[in-house]
Every structure is written in C-alpha cells, then in structure tokens.
Write an enzyme that holds these catalytic residues in place. Structure first.
Site, PDB file in Angstrom:
ATOM      1  N   HIS A 158       0.851  -1.204   0.000  1.00 36.55           N
ATOM      2  CA  HIS A 158       0.000   0.000   0.000  1.00 36.55           C
ATOM      3  C   HIS A 158       0.888   1.257   0.000  1.00 36.55           C
ATOM      4  O   HIS A 158       0.949   2.010   0.975  1.00 36.55           O
ATOM      5  CB  HIS A 158      -0.894  -0.034   1.242  1.00 36.55           C
ATOM      6  CG  HIS A 158      -2.049   0.915   1.227  1.00 36.55           C
ATOM      7  ND1 HIS A 158      -2.004   2.144   0.623  1.00 36.55           N
ATOM      8  CD2 HIS A 158      -3.283   0.811   1.764  1.00 36.55           C
ATOM      9  CE1 HIS A 158      -3.158   2.761   0.799  1.00 36.55           C
ATOM     10  NE2 HIS A 158      -3.963   1.955   1.493  1.00 36.55           N
ATOM     11  N   GLU A 263      -0.404   0.968  -5.859  1.00 33.59           N
ATOM     12  CA  GLU A 263      -0.221  -0.154  -4.950  1.00 33.59           C
ATOM     13  C   GLU A 263      -0.271  -1.501  -5.671  1.00 33.59           C
ATOM     14  O   GLU A 263      -1.354  -2.055  -5.869  1.00 33.59           O
ATOM     15  CB  GLU A 263      -1.311  -0.110  -3.881  1.00 33.59           C
ATOM     16  CG  GLU A 263      -1.544   1.274  -3.291  1.00 33.59           C
ATOM     17  CD  GLU A 263      -2.854   1.370  -2.536  1.00 33.59           C
ATOM     18  OE1 GLU A 263      -3.295   0.356  -1.949  1.00 33.59           O
ATOM     19  OE2 GLU A 263      -3.459   2.460  -2.549  1.00 33.59           O
TER      20      GLU A 263
END
Length: 298
Positions: A158, A263
């Site tokens: 992330h 991500e």
C-alpha cells in the site's frame, strides 16, 4: 553502520552514501521513510501514529490477508479489520541477510498476533518480508508459507508516494486494462493513455501484463518505475479534499496534493494456498529514467 536495530524501528543506510537510507517501523514492518541522496520518496502524514496504536498513514503499509473489508460474512477473513492484520501487528526483525546491497528480513506468524486476531484467523502461516536498499531503487519481496490447513488471502504493498503536485502527475501504462472504479462501483476498460488527477480517485486495475512498467510521471519527468513479479493488480488512490478532511490521521489536510498511492498487489481474487505451499511476490521501485509507452495508443 548499514543496519541499525533500534527498539521500535530498523534503519538501513547505503554504505556508499549516508544520505540514502530507509526507516522500517517494526509495527507493521512498515517502511516510513526512503531517502535517496537525501530526497524523501515516500509520503507520511504529520499525524501518522508511529506508536503501534493504529496502522500508519503513509509509507508502505502491508495488506494481508484481506484487501478492504470482506463482504462475505461466511469467509474466514470476515471478522478481520479492514486490510487485515499485517499492518497492525509487530513483526520480528530477523536480521541482515546481505551486505551489498544492504538487505534485511522481517517475519510474522501466528505467535506474533494479538489473541483477538489469532482467534479471528486461526491458520498456521509464515510471512517473510525481505527489503533491499539499492543505489537507485527499493525492493520489497514477500513470501507467504502455509504450515497447516488451506487458506485464502490477498496481498498489497500500500505505497504512498511523495509528489510535488498531484495535478501535475500522470500514471502511465494502464491504458486498455480492466479496472473497477470503487467510487462508481462499476468495471470498465481504462481508455486514458495516461491517468491524470483532478478529483477523488479510487480504482483497482486487474491482471496487468507483468512486462508492463507502471510509471509515475511529473511534468514529463519520470519519478518512479514500478516493476512487479507475482503482483498482477494495482490500486491507484488519492482521497482528494473531502475524504482527507474526514481522516483524523491525514495531515495536513491539503496534503492530498503531495501524495498518491499506486499499490501493486493480488486483489482481484484471493490466492488459495494449500498445506506446505509457498507464494512469493516482489515489487521494485526504480527512480528516474525515460518514459516508456507499453500500450497501443489509438
């Protein structure tokens, strides 16, 4: 000293350049800073919690075993918090594994989970995160091993990138990819030759050709090249003004102009891991270089 093991974090330093360094929080094994020749590459909120009280807002949090919140109430991950427990558990620092380039490993297993999380997800697993700091890139490699009954999972790096201005930023090489727009709750084929940002953005691009290099570009200059192995999907997210204002740990509130999440992960479906099996994936973030067009532009 290339590797400094402190009580709450580990700091890696390039032996050839002390201004190139990496800071990894043991809580979540979250990379919270990556400086290349003194220039910070990652965005970290000024209100990010670094004391283990909640997942870090910024850097590179790790998403496992569920992306988002499980919608199926009967699935084993249904009782887990959003994005699972990897980013909210304290990982074990396993030490340095290579001198050049400087490389370290972190581990997470059931013994590191809170009693609540271990009860909610009672599987026997081992995660090994390998982090390598190079002169011009950062490599994060994840290994997931199943030591017991079969289980399903998602994985996501992330990553929050630091930018000068989101409105000057493009993301390249996602044209013609299937994407799910989480704001419109619909799927379609991305037709923008390069993605630009002028409002809230939240899309999941799935099953991207591994040969494609996803690029983040600022006013014609390549900032980041994302190379992926075993990570066919990519989430692209910017909260913009309204959503960032609603997040208590997002500061300053205007900072959505200076950040973008791109991500790589495996989130379009879940990976099934059988007893004794291992799944391995890797992303390398390379700085600079030339713009690459790896798609048909009509």
């Amino acid at each position: 000293m290339p590797v400094e093991d402190l009580p709450s974090k580990v700091i890696l330093t390039d032996p050839l350049d002390p201004n190139t360094n990496l800071t990894i929080l043991k809580y979540g094994a979250t990379i919270i800073s990556w400086k290349n020749h003194g220039q910070e590459q990652l965005w970290l909120s000024e209100e990010a919690r670094l004391d283990g009280s909640k997942p870090v807002r910024g850097g590179i949090p790790l998403v496992f075993p569920i992306f988002g919140k499980q919608k199926d109430p009967k699935h084993p991950t249904a009782s887990l918090p959003q994005h699972g427990f990897a980013r909210s558990s304290t990982w074990e620092f396993l030490g340095q594994t290579m001198e050049s380039p400087v490389t370290v490993q972190f581990g997470l297993g059931p013994e590191h989970l809170s009693k609540e999380m271990a009860t909610a997800w009672p599987f026997d697993f081992t995660l090994i995160l390998t982090i390598t700091l190079k002169e011009n890139s950062l490599v994060t490699n994840i290994s997931v091993a199943n030591e017991g009954a079969p289980f399903e999972f998602n994985w996501l790096f992330h990553t929050y990138y630091r930018l000068n201005d989101i409105t000057d930023t493009l993301v390249n090489n996602l044209v013609d990819q299937t994407c799910y727009d989480q704001l419109l709750t619909t799927s379609y084929i991305e037709k923008a030759p390069a993605i630009s940002f002028h409002e809230e953005f939240d899309r999941v691009y799935s099953q991207i050709n591994p040969a494609r290099t996803i690029q983040i570009i600022d006013k014609g200059k390549v900032l980041f090249n994302l190379h992926r192995d075993g990570l066919p999907d990519c989430v692209v997210w910017n909260p913009w003004a309204k959503k960032s204002a609603a997040m208590a740990d997002f500061m300053p509130k205007s900072a959505f102009h200076q950040m973008l999440c791109v991500e790589p992960g495996y989130v379009h479906s879940m990976i099934t891991l059988m007893p004794g099996e291992k799944w391995v994936a890797e992303q390398e973030i390379e700085l600079g270089g030339e713009i690459k067009i790896q798609a048909n532009i009509y």
